[in-house]
Design a protein around this motif. Sequence first.
Motif, PDB file in Angstrom:
ATOM      1  N   ALA A 142     -32.660  21.260  -6.175  1.00  0.00           N
ATOM      2  CA  ALA A 142     -32.906  21.659  -4.781  1.00  0.00           C
ATOM      3  C   ALA A 142     -34.192  21.042  -4.242  1.00  0.00           C
ATOM      4  CB  ALA A 142     -32.958  23.185  -4.671  1.00  0.00           C
ATOM      5  N   GLY A 143     -35.161  20.794  -5.112  1.00  0.00           N
ATOM      6  CA  GLY A 143     -36.397  20.143  -4.676  1.00  0.00           C
ATOM      7  C   GLY A 143     -37.297  21.071  -3.882  1.00  0.00           C
ATOM      8  N   THR A 144     -37.971  20.489  -2.881  1.00  0.00           N
ATOM      9  CA  THR A 144     -38.908  21.249  -2.052  1.00  0.00           C
ATOM     10  C   THR A 144     -38.456  21.237  -0.598  1.00  0.00           C
ATOM     11  OG1 THR A 144     -40.303  19.298  -1.721  1.00  0.00           O
ATOM     12  CG2 THR A 144     -40.854  20.742  -3.569  1.00  0.00           C
ATOM     13  N   THR A 155     -38.090  29.848  -4.730  1.00  0.00           N
ATOM     14  CA  THR A 155     -37.799  30.740  -3.603  1.00  0.00           C
ATOM     15  C   THR A 155     -36.381  31.304  -3.702  1.00  0.00           C
ATOM     16  OG1 THR A 155     -39.313  29.511  -2.180  1.00  0.00           O
ATOM     17  CG2 THR A 155     -37.673  30.907  -1.094  1.00  0.00           C
ATOM     18  N   ALA A 156     -35.422  30.424  -4.027  1.00  0.00           N
ATOM     19  CA  ALA A 156     -34.024  30.854  -4.095  1.00  0.00           C
ATOM     20  C   ALA A 156     -33.809  31.861  -5.218  1.00  0.00           C
ATOM     21  CB  ALA A 156     -33.113  29.643  -4.287  1.00  0.00           C
ATOM     22  N   ILE A 220     -27.806  29.729  -2.909  1.00  0.00           N
ATOM     23  CA  ILE A 220     -28.795  29.979  -1.851  1.00  0.00           C
ATOM     24  C   ILE A 220     -29.610  28.724  -1.577  1.00  0.00           C
ATOM     25  CG2 ILE A 220     -30.914  31.247  -1.318  1.00  0.00           C
ATOM     26  CD1 ILE A 220     -29.699  33.662  -2.758  1.00  0.00           C
ATOM     27  N   ALA A 221     -30.059  28.065  -2.638  1.00  0.00           N
ATOM     28  CA  ALA A 221     -30.935  26.905  -2.476  1.00  0.00           C
ATOM     29  C   ALA A 221     -30.239  25.760  -1.763  1.00  0.00           C
ATOM     30  CB  ALA A 221     -31.441  26.449  -3.844  1.00  0.00           C
ATOM     31  N   HIS A 222     -28.949  25.565  -2.043  1.00  0.00           N
ATOM     32  CA  HIS A 222     -28.221  24.428  -1.468  1.00  0.00           C
ATOM     33  C   HIS A 222     -27.405  24.814  -0.232  1.00  0.00           C
ATOM     34  CE1 HIS A 222     -29.080  21.387  -4.554  1.00  0.00           C
ATOM     35  NE2 HIS A 222     -29.067  22.391  -5.412  1.00  0.00           N
ATOM     36  N   ARG A 223     -27.519  26.079   0.188  1.00  0.00           N
ATOM     37  CA  ARG A 223     -26.771  26.542   1.371  1.00  0.00           C
ATOM     38  C   ARG A 223     -25.272  26.279   1.227  1.00  0.00           C
ATOM     39  NH1 ARG A 223     -31.297  28.381   2.420  1.00  0.00           N
ATOM     40  NH2 ARG A 223     -32.175  28.590   4.519  1.00  0.00           N
ATOM     41  N   THR A 224     -24.754  26.449   0.010  1.00  0.00           N
ATOM     42  CA  THR A 224     -23.339  26.223  -0.221  1.00  0.00           C
ATOM     43  C   THR A 224     -22.555  27.482   0.094  1.00  0.00           C
ATOM     44  OG1 THR A 224     -23.489  26.918  -2.521  1.00  0.00           O
ATOM     45  CG2 THR A 224     -23.817  24.585  -2.076  1.00  0.00           C
ATOM     46  N   PRO A 225     -21.262  27.357   0.352  1.00  0.00           N
ATOM     47  CA  PRO A 225     -20.435  28.562   0.456  1.00  0.00           C
ATOM     48  C   PRO A 225     -20.319  29.200  -0.922  1.00  0.00           C
ATOM     49  CG  PRO A 225     -19.059  26.613   0.504  1.00  0.00           C
ATOM     50  CD  PRO A 225     -20.482  26.125   0.563  1.00  0.00           C
ATOM     51  N   GLY A 226     -19.794  30.358  -0.965  1.00  0.00           N
ATOM     52  CA  GLY A 226     -19.646  31.085  -2.221  1.00  0.00           C
ATOM     53  C   GLY A 226     -19.438  32.550  -1.911  1.00  0.00           C
ATOM     54  N   TRP A 257     -27.512  33.338   2.331  1.00  0.00           N
ATOM     55  CA  TRP A 257     -27.705  34.774   2.088  1.00  0.00           C
ATOM     56  C   TRP A 257     -26.347  35.477   2.063  1.00  0.00           C
ATOM     57  CZ3 TRP A 257     -31.327  37.365  -0.068  1.00  0.00           C
ATOM     58  CH2 TRP A 257     -31.399  38.749   0.041  1.00  0.00           C
ATOM     59  N   PRO A 258     -26.152  36.481   1.190  1.00  0.00           N
ATOM     60  CA  PRO A 258     -24.866  37.197   1.149  1.00  0.00           C
ATOM     61  C   PRO A 258     -24.663  38.060   2.394  1.00  0.00           C
ATOM     62  CG  PRO A 258     -26.114  37.492  -0.904  1.00  0.00           C
ATOM     63  CD  PRO A 258     -27.058  36.922   0.109  1.00  0.00           C
TER      64      PRO A 258
END
Length: 303
Positions: A142-144, A155-156, A220-226, A257-258
């Motif tokens: 995810a990096g910075t 953070t995630a 969360i870090a990559h803003r992916t669905p799930g 975020w869920p």
Amino acid sequence: MTSAFRTTRRTKELLRREIPGTAGVLADPHDFAAMRRYRTFPFQDHTRYLRHLEDHLRTRTAQGMRTSLALFDPAAYAEYCAELGIDPDSIDSRARYTGELAATGATLPYAGEPLPQLLPLLVEETGRQAVWDTAATRLAEAGTCQECGADLSHTAFALATQALKELLDGLGDGTHHLVCSIPAGPPPLLAALRVTSEEGRHSLAESPSLTFCTVLAAGIAHRTPGGIVSRSTRPEPRPEATTPHDTVRGWTLRDGWPEPLTAAQVFTAYCTDAETGDPIPPEPHVDHTEGFPLTRPPETHHC
């Protein structure tokens, strides 16, 4: 000296060479069959192999010797030998690979349990370790944050930990089975967690909870669905019920975020075959209920 006695003694000698302190177990008959192509692999029958292995493990335990179990993967073993340029048809190579498993892979301590009872737990732990490894790598990528310079993985993970705590507090007393699913290529990352809650205290195992939070943090870090699904069993059945009712809730990852699903969305997700898309009859004594909101921290809007 009888033939059976000679065979048993030779088997024990071979097992001592194969097991320096960690036993690499061929739990699956197909994996066992794959190892039979090696001339130095001395075993012919999977059932007898497991029986001799269990006898040997119990002997070591009775003698005060500690042994751990690891799942032996013939394909990974062949790759390991190819990378190091060592002969796979060698007891020493198998012992070296098993030593690597003990240092870096999933293991379980052996304390005299029947192998049929322990092997499913070993398979489960090995799968959990593989999921954690993949999720941790994905999280580290995810990096910075380009806007504030924050470490997105740190953070995630903090956000995932907070989300899990809010979920458990909101679910209340009972036994809860949670599953987090994040797409990360075929197959998706899946982490399962079983929790028992009573009067605000949550009992959960450390390794599964770490894996759950790592998988959720990767999403969360990559803003992916799930998504997250919980299935809860009340500590006592409702007065009008003759059997306990389970309650299923769901959340979807939206913008890191869920967010709660509606009862209809939970029903659709839970009663649809994931592979075919066909409807699945709902289970009896199961309530499909909307998820409850989780407090979205301010950090999720900025990083």
